[in-house]
Scaffold this active site. Structure first.
Site, PDB file in Angstrom:
ATOM      1  CG  ASP A   1      -5.246   5.902   2.602  1.00 32.27           C
ATOM      2  OD1 ASP A   1      -5.353   5.414   3.748  1.00 32.27           O
ATOM      3  OD2 ASP A   1      -4.352   6.686   2.263  1.00 32.27           O
TER       4      ASP A   1
ATOM      5  CB  CYS B   1      -0.993  -0.022   1.155  1.00 28.94           C
ATOM      6  SG  CYS B   1      -0.261   0.079   2.805  1.00 28.94           S
TER       7      CYS B   1
ATOM      8  CG  ASN C   1       4.199  -1.725   5.330  1.00 27.76           C
ATOM      9  OD1 ASN C   1       5.310  -2.047   5.747  1.00 27.76           O
ATOM     10  ND2 ASN C   1       3.234  -2.620   5.249  1.00 27.76           N
TER      11      ASN C   1
ATOM     12  CB  CYS D   1      -3.895   1.741   7.039  1.00 28.31           C
ATOM     13  SG  CYS D   1      -3.597   3.242   7.993  1.00 28.31           S
ATOM     14  NE  ARG D   2      -4.545   1.601   1.777  1.00 29.27           N
ATOM     15  CZ  ARG D   2      -4.292   2.307   0.701  1.00 29.27           C
ATOM     16  NH1 ARG D   2      -5.124   2.241  -0.340  1.00 29.27           N
ATOM     17  NH2 ARG D   2      -3.232   3.074   0.621  1.00 29.27           N
ATOM     18  CB  SER D   3       0.123  -3.408   2.746  1.00 28.46           C
ATOM     19  OG  SER D   3       0.980  -2.537   3.431  1.00 28.46           O
TER      20      SER D   3
HETATM   21  P1  4NP Z   1      -1.842   2.853   4.123  1.00 27.41           P
HETATM   22  O1  4NP Z   1      -2.488   4.195   4.702  1.00 27.41           O
HETATM   23  O2  4NP Z   1      -1.289   3.176   2.781  1.00 27.41           O
HETATM   24  O3  4NP Z   1      -3.028   1.938   4.045  1.00 27.41           O
HETATM   25  O4  4NP Z   1      -0.809   2.407   5.125  1.00 27.41           O
HETATM   26  C1  4NP Z   1      -1.778   5.396   4.798  1.00 27.41           C
HETATM   27  C2  4NP Z   1      -1.104   5.692   5.939  1.00 27.41           C
HETATM   28  C3  4NP Z   1      -0.429   6.888   6.055  1.00 27.41           C
HETATM   29  C4  4NP Z   1      -0.457   7.794   5.022  1.00 27.41           C
HETATM   30  C5  4NP Z   1      -1.141   7.484   3.871  1.00 27.41           C
HETATM   31  C6  4NP Z   1      -1.798   6.284   3.757  1.00 27.41           C
HETATM   32  N1  4NP Z   1       0.195   9.021   5.151  1.00 27.41           N
HETATM   33  O5  4NP Z   1       0.121   9.833   4.213  1.00 27.41           O
HETATM   34  O6  4NP Z   1       0.847   9.272   6.167  1.00 27.41           O
END
Ligand code: 4NP
Length: 148
Positions: free
Chosen positions: A118, A7, A10, A12-14
């Site tokens: 996201d 993702c 790294n 939340c989703r992955s």
């Molecule tokens: P992820 O979510 O891609 O599912 O881990 C996010 C976590 C943090 C951010 C963006 C997406 N960020 O911009 O900090």
């Protein structure tokens, strides 16, 4: 077999997809190693977001992971590289050497072909929705892996 979930951050989703796939593969008795990473490095070294950890814990799924960024050598080392959304897919493909491009897919490509949006800026519902989408998609991938 080695599977890498990708993702943006790294956190939340992955990591959710990572924990779910490792857990389901283990339940099916499949020898699959799972890891996850982000196309960005802002959160490198961090634990998964508390909301991801809460959803995994509620479903009884363990996960021991610290965020890391996607690396060039991942394209050699992993057999299957599954991205949460289309931005992750195009970022990963842009960095992927041509011989390895057929390893890279959207996680949901066999379950509707949509994205795992996201959930970072939303409420806790978003994280439960991620869990549902990821679980369905992981089951579909494991069915295909078992059938091949
Ligand atoms: P992820 O979510 O891609 O599912 O881990 C996010 C976590 C943090 C951010 C963006 C997406 N960020 O911009 O900090």
């Amino acid at each position: 077999m080695n599977v890498l979930m990708v993702c943006l951050g790294n956190i939340c989703r992955s990591p959710m997809a990572h924990g779910v796939m490792a857990d389901r593969a283990r339940a099916r008795g499949l020898d699959i190693t799972v890891d996850s990473c982000g196309t960005g490095a802002w959160h490198a070294g961090e634990l998964p977001d508390p909301r991801t950890r809460a959803v995994l814990a509620r479903h009884g799924i363990p996960l021991d992971h610290r965020a890391r960024a996607l690396q060039e050598k991942d394209f050699q080392e992993f057999d299957l590289i599954l991205t949460m959304d289309r931005a992750n897919l195009s970022d990963a493909l842009a960095r992927c050497p041509a011989p390895h491009r057929d390893k890279v897919h959207l996680l949901r490509s066999h379950t509707g072909g949509g994205e795992v949006p996201d959930p970072y800026y939303g409420g806790p519902d978003g994280f439960e929705r991620v869990f549902e989408q990821v679980s369905q998609a992981v089951d579909a991938w494991l069915d295909r892996i078992q059938a091949s």
